[in-house]
Design an enzyme around this catalytic site. Structure first.
Site, PDB file in Angstrom:
ATOM      1  N   ASP A  29      -4.310 -15.454  11.492  1.00  0.00           N
ATOM      2  CA  ASP A  29      -2.968 -15.407  10.890  1.00  0.00           C
ATOM      3  C   ASP A  29      -2.812 -16.607   9.945  1.00  0.00           C
ATOM      4  O   ASP A  29      -3.244 -17.720  10.261  1.00  0.00           O
ATOM      5  CB  ASP A  29      -1.914 -15.460  12.003  1.00  0.00           C
ATOM      6  CG  ASP A  29      -0.531 -15.052  11.514  1.00  0.00           C
ATOM      7  OD1 ASP A  29      -0.014 -14.042  12.012  1.00  0.00           O
ATOM      8  OD2 ASP A  29       0.024 -15.760  10.650  1.00  0.00           O
ATOM      9  N   HIS A  45      -3.674   3.160   8.124  1.00  0.00           N
ATOM     10  CA  HIS A  45      -2.298   2.674   7.985  1.00  0.00           C
ATOM     11  C   HIS A  45      -1.382   3.369   8.984  1.00  0.00           C
ATOM     12  O   HIS A  45      -1.158   4.570   8.916  1.00  0.00           O
ATOM     13  CB  HIS A  45      -1.758   2.876   6.568  1.00  0.00           C
ATOM     14  CG  HIS A  45      -0.387   2.282   6.408  1.00  0.00           C
ATOM     15  ND1 HIS A  45      -0.186   0.956   6.099  1.00  0.00           N
ATOM     16  CD2 HIS A  45       0.857   2.812   6.587  1.00  0.00           C
ATOM     17  CE1 HIS A  45       1.111   0.700   6.072  1.00  0.00           C
ATOM     18  NE2 HIS A  45       1.766   1.818   6.368  1.00  0.00           N
ATOM     19  N   ASN A  85       5.423  -7.091  17.007  1.00  0.00           N
ATOM     20  CA  ASN A  85       6.817  -7.015  16.591  1.00  0.00           C
ATOM     21  C   ASN A  85       7.037  -5.668  15.911  1.00  0.00           C
ATOM     22  O   ASN A  85       6.286  -5.297  15.015  1.00  0.00           O
ATOM     23  CB  ASN A  85       7.139  -8.157  15.622  1.00  0.00           C
ATOM     24  CG  ASN A  85       7.013  -9.513  16.289  1.00  0.00           C
ATOM     25  OD1 ASN A  85       7.441  -9.691  17.428  1.00  0.00           O
ATOM     26  ND2 ASN A  85       6.421 -10.470  15.597  1.00  0.00           N
ATOM     27  N   HIS A  98       0.233  -4.251  13.752  1.00  0.00           N
ATOM     28  CA  HIS A  98      -0.643  -5.387  14.048  1.00  0.00           C
ATOM     29  C   HIS A  98      -0.246  -5.997  15.376  1.00  0.00           C
ATOM     30  O   HIS A  98       0.912  -5.974  15.775  1.00  0.00           O
ATOM     31  CB  HIS A  98      -0.594  -6.442  12.936  1.00  0.00           C
ATOM     32  CG  HIS A  98       0.790  -6.911  12.582  1.00  0.00           C
ATOM     33  ND1 HIS A  98       1.624  -6.182  11.781  1.00  0.00           N
ATOM     34  CD2 HIS A  98       1.469  -8.035  12.919  1.00  0.00           C
ATOM     35  CE1 HIS A  98       2.775  -6.840  11.625  1.00  0.00           C
ATOM     36  NE2 HIS A  98       2.713  -7.959  12.324  1.00  0.00           N
TER      37      HIS A  98
HETATM   38  P1  DGP Z   1       5.065 -10.008  11.862  1.00  0.00           P
HETATM   39  O1  DGP Z   1       6.129 -10.989  11.524  1.00  0.00           O
HETATM   40  O2  DGP Z   1       5.004  -9.693  13.341  1.00  0.00           O
HETATM   41  O3  DGP Z   1       5.145  -8.775  10.994  1.00  0.00           O
HETATM   42  O4  DGP Z   1       3.699 -10.740  11.551  1.00  0.00           O
HETATM   43  C1  DGP Z   1       3.092 -10.761  10.299  1.00  0.00           C
HETATM   44  C2  DGP Z   1       2.096 -11.886  10.308  1.00  0.00           C
HETATM   45  O5  DGP Z   1       1.207 -11.679   9.248  1.00  0.00           O
HETATM   46  C3  DGP Z   1       2.699 -13.277  10.107  1.00  0.00           C
HETATM   47  O6  DGP Z   1       2.448 -14.064  11.277  1.00  0.00           O
HETATM   48  C4  DGP Z   1       1.959 -13.853   8.918  1.00  0.00           C
HETATM   49  C5  DGP Z   1       0.784 -12.920   8.736  1.00  0.00           C
HETATM   50  N1  DGP Z   1       0.400 -12.664   7.368  1.00  0.00           N
HETATM   51  C6  DGP Z   1       1.203 -12.221   6.366  1.00  0.00           C
HETATM   52  N2  DGP Z   1       0.496 -12.057   5.241  1.00  0.00           N
HETATM   53  C7  DGP Z   1      -0.798 -12.401   5.538  1.00  0.00           C
HETATM   54  C8  DGP Z   1      -2.007 -12.427   4.779  1.00  0.00           C
HETATM   55  O7  DGP Z   1      -2.066 -12.101   3.593  1.00  0.00           O
HETATM   56  N3  DGP Z   1      -3.130 -12.838   5.443  1.00  0.00           N
HETATM   57  C9  DGP Z   1      -3.100 -13.185   6.760  1.00  0.00           C
HETATM   58  N4  DGP Z   1      -4.261 -13.564   7.312  1.00  0.00           N
HETATM   59  N5  DGP Z   1      -1.985 -13.166   7.504  1.00  0.00           N
HETATM   60  C10 DGP Z   1      -0.843 -12.778   6.889  1.00  0.00           C
END
Ligand code: DGP
Length: 112
Positions: A29, A45, A85, A98
């Site tokens: 993340d 998806h 979430n 995710h």
């Molecule tokens: P949520 O808030 O539960 O939808 O989590 C989304 C997560 O995705 C957040 O913790 C940040 C992560 N995230 C968003 N964009 C990217 C990305 O481009 N790359 C990575 N590795 N993580 C991302």
């Protein structure tokens, strides 16, 4: 479809891959909430947990197998948390299913 996690799954956007097979990919993340914070996603998806049904639930079982594997590999023997979430009130910000696998610290409950 303009989905950032679909682009990560296809390799169009580079990321730190922790695990990958034909069905799922796991990567770090970008906004870690714990020393270990890995996102595990289906390559297909699916917008959120609310869209899980009989025809696509097998990948969710597989994601949990992968979560246990990564937890073992990362040495999270003391425990870890897996969170998905779903929807606005839960704070879902990326609309591609995710699971957050987090570990390496203690967690409170209930989550805020
Ligand atoms: P949520 O808030 O539960 O939808 O989590 C989304 C997560 O995705 C957040 O913790 C940040 C992560 N995230 C968003 N964009 C990217 C990305 O481009 N790359 C990575 N590795 N993580 C991302």
């Amino acid at each position: 479809m303009d989905c950032i996690f679909c682009k990560i799954a296809s390799g169009e956007i580079p990321t730190t891959v922790v695990y990958e097979d034909d069905k799922v990919i796991a990567f770090n993340d970008t906004d870690p909430q714990a020393p270990v914070h890995v996102l595990i996603i289906p390559k297909e998806h699916i917008a959120s947990m609310a869209e899980i049904n009989e025809s696509n639930s097998a990948v969710v079982a597989h994601i949990f197998e992968v979560a246990a594997l990564i937890a073992r590999e990362k040495g999270l023997d003391n425990g870890f948390r897996v969170v998905s979430n779903c929807g606005e009130s839960a704070g879902q910000s990326v609309h591609h299913l995710h699971f957050h696998l987090m570990g390496g610290r203690d967690f409170g409950w209930p989550a805020g």
